[in-house]
Motif scaffolding. Sequence first.
Motif, PDB file in Angstrom:
ATOM      1  N   HIS A  59       0.851  -1.202   0.000  1.00  0.00           N
ATOM      2  CA  HIS A  59       0.000   0.000   0.000  1.00  0.00           C
ATOM      3  C   HIS A  59       0.876   1.239   0.000  1.00  0.00           C
ATOM      4  O   HIS A  59       2.058   1.196   0.335  1.00  0.00           O
ATOM      5  CB  HIS A  59      -0.999  -0.007   1.160  1.00  0.00           C
ATOM      6  CG  HIS A  59      -0.395   0.164   2.529  1.00  0.00           C
ATOM      7  ND1 HIS A  59       0.400  -0.791   3.121  1.00  0.00           N
ATOM      8  CD2 HIS A  59      -0.498   1.179   3.423  1.00  0.00           C
ATOM      9  CE1 HIS A  59       0.753  -0.381   4.313  1.00  0.00           C
ATOM     10  NE2 HIS A  59       0.247   0.822   4.538  1.00  0.00           N
ATOM     11  N   HIS A  61       1.791   3.879   1.607  1.00  0.00           N
ATOM     12  CA  HIS A  61       2.220   4.666   2.750  1.00  0.00           C
ATOM     13  C   HIS A  61       3.745   4.664   2.747  1.00  0.00           C
ATOM     14  O   HIS A  61       4.365   3.636   2.438  1.00  0.00           O
ATOM     15  CB  HIS A  61       1.681   4.067   4.067  1.00  0.00           C
ATOM     16  CG  HIS A  61       0.305   4.540   4.422  1.00  0.00           C
ATOM     17  ND1 HIS A  61      -0.507   3.887   5.318  1.00  0.00           N
ATOM     18  CD2 HIS A  61      -0.398   5.624   3.992  1.00  0.00           C
ATOM     19  CE1 HIS A  61      -1.668   4.542   5.428  1.00  0.00           C
ATOM     20  NE2 HIS A  61      -1.620   5.594   4.633  1.00  0.00           N
ATOM     21  N   ASP A  63       6.083   4.452   4.835  1.00  0.00           N
ATOM     22  CA  ASP A  63       6.845   3.422   5.559  1.00  0.00           C
ATOM     23  C   ASP A  63       6.796   2.064   4.852  1.00  0.00           C
ATOM     24  O   ASP A  63       7.423   1.104   5.288  1.00  0.00           O
ATOM     25  CB  ASP A  63       6.379   3.296   7.025  1.00  0.00           C
ATOM     26  CG  ASP A  63       4.916   2.924   7.181  1.00  0.00           C
ATOM     27  OD1 ASP A  63       4.075   3.386   6.378  1.00  0.00           O
ATOM     28  OD2 ASP A  63       4.601   2.161   8.122  1.00  0.00           O
ATOM     29  N   HIS A  64       6.097   2.001   3.700  1.00  0.00           N
ATOM     30  CA  HIS A  64       6.061   0.767   2.898  1.00  0.00           C
ATOM     31  C   HIS A  64       6.610   0.956   1.478  1.00  0.00           C
ATOM     32  O   HIS A  64       6.912  -0.028   0.819  1.00  0.00           O
ATOM     33  CB  HIS A  64       4.629   0.214   2.845  1.00  0.00           C
ATOM     34  CG  HIS A  64       4.126  -0.175   4.196  1.00  0.00           C
ATOM     35  ND1 HIS A  64       4.055  -1.481   4.636  1.00  0.00           N
ATOM     36  CD2 HIS A  64       3.725   0.597   5.247  1.00  0.00           C
ATOM     37  CE1 HIS A  64       3.617  -1.504   5.885  1.00  0.00           C
ATOM     38  NE2 HIS A  64       3.410  -0.246   6.276  1.00  0.00           N
ATOM     39  N   HIS A 138      -7.651  -0.569   6.046  1.00  0.00           N
ATOM     40  CA  HIS A 138      -6.632   0.391   6.446  1.00  0.00           C
ATOM     41  C   HIS A 138      -7.052   1.760   5.926  1.00  0.00           C
ATOM     42  O   HIS A 138      -8.125   1.904   5.360  1.00  0.00           O
ATOM     43  CB  HIS A 138      -5.283  -0.091   5.869  1.00  0.00           C
ATOM     44  CG  HIS A 138      -4.084   0.590   6.432  1.00  0.00           C
ATOM     45  ND1 HIS A 138      -3.868   0.769   7.771  1.00  0.00           N
ATOM     46  CD2 HIS A 138      -2.984   1.126   5.814  1.00  0.00           C
ATOM     47  CE1 HIS A 138      -2.708   1.385   7.950  1.00  0.00           C
ATOM     48  NE2 HIS A 138      -2.158   1.625   6.780  1.00  0.00           N
ATOM     49  N   ASP A 159      -0.622  -3.522   6.509  1.00  0.00           N
ATOM     50  CA  ASP A 159      -1.258  -2.821   7.628  1.00  0.00           C
ATOM     51  C   ASP A 159      -2.768  -3.039   7.537  1.00  0.00           C
ATOM     52  O   ASP A 159      -3.371  -2.782   6.503  1.00  0.00           O
ATOM     53  CB  ASP A 159      -0.984  -1.306   7.545  1.00  0.00           C
ATOM     54  CG  ASP A 159       0.467  -0.955   7.802  1.00  0.00           C
ATOM     55  OD1 ASP A 159       1.254  -1.867   8.105  1.00  0.00           O
ATOM     56  OD2 ASP A 159       0.802   0.246   7.705  1.00  0.00           O
TER      57      ASP A 159
HETATM   58 ZN   LIG Z   1      -0.095   1.948   6.329  1.00  0.00          ZN
END
Ligand SMILES: [Zn+2]
Length: 255
Positions: A59, A61, A63-64, A138, A159
Amino acid sequence: MRLTVLGASGTYPRPGGACNGFLLQEGNTLLVVDLGNGCLSNLLRLVDFTELDAVLITHMHVDHFGDLYPLYYALRFHPDKPWGLRLILPQGGLAQMGCLLGDDARDFLPRVFREEQLREGKTYRVGDIAVRAFPTRHFVEGYSVRLEGEGWSMAYSSDTTPNPALVEAARGVDLFVCEATLPSSYEEEAAHGHLTSTQAAAAAAEAGAKRLLLTHIWPTFDPGQLLAEASEVFGGEAGVAREGMQVELGGGGVG
Ligand SMILES: [Zn+2]
Ligand SMILES: [Zn+2]
């Protein structure tokens, strides 16, 4: 298959750590699943980035997917132009990445990365590895993934809040890498888009996963505490993912 944890911090990195990312090596197949901020440096300790078969982003975001940016530049300015790296990500992901780039860099994006939409119900084959996506709950569109090869299976939650599709993704797997962003007492906060330690453990137990690896723990919290909480609910082997950790599954070996 050898799984290496490239990053395991949730949302922001712990000191010296990286956000979420995993390298799967099966025979000569190299698949990266998520490439959060800080992961590329750890990846480059292990493999040549020009030899990757695919990168899958669960996804959009940071941090990914944050380290897709330095990977893009590494590929774009490589003297041999090893462009066209297969990039499997949710719809519109590449266009979203382009929003942070200037016109020139944006034009190169679809040449450097060969975009493929990640969606539910399709099986993706990356060399010897099969991947299936299951929708998360999410803040943005996202997918848990089930990954299988000869004699092994694993799942990665991405997540999500508790979700029947998460249990389906992890059904009977050898290894379930599951987010446990928060301690068990934070269930109300987790309800906005994440799992607590005990919710991760409950999903692993319901799925019948053989082994549980907690990831995406916020650096604010004590991983030992979250592991203890999870171990009260999940009866199998459980641990906490750390950068550099490697897990061998099946008998396929590493080329
Ligand atoms: Zn996330
Ligand atoms: Zn995250």
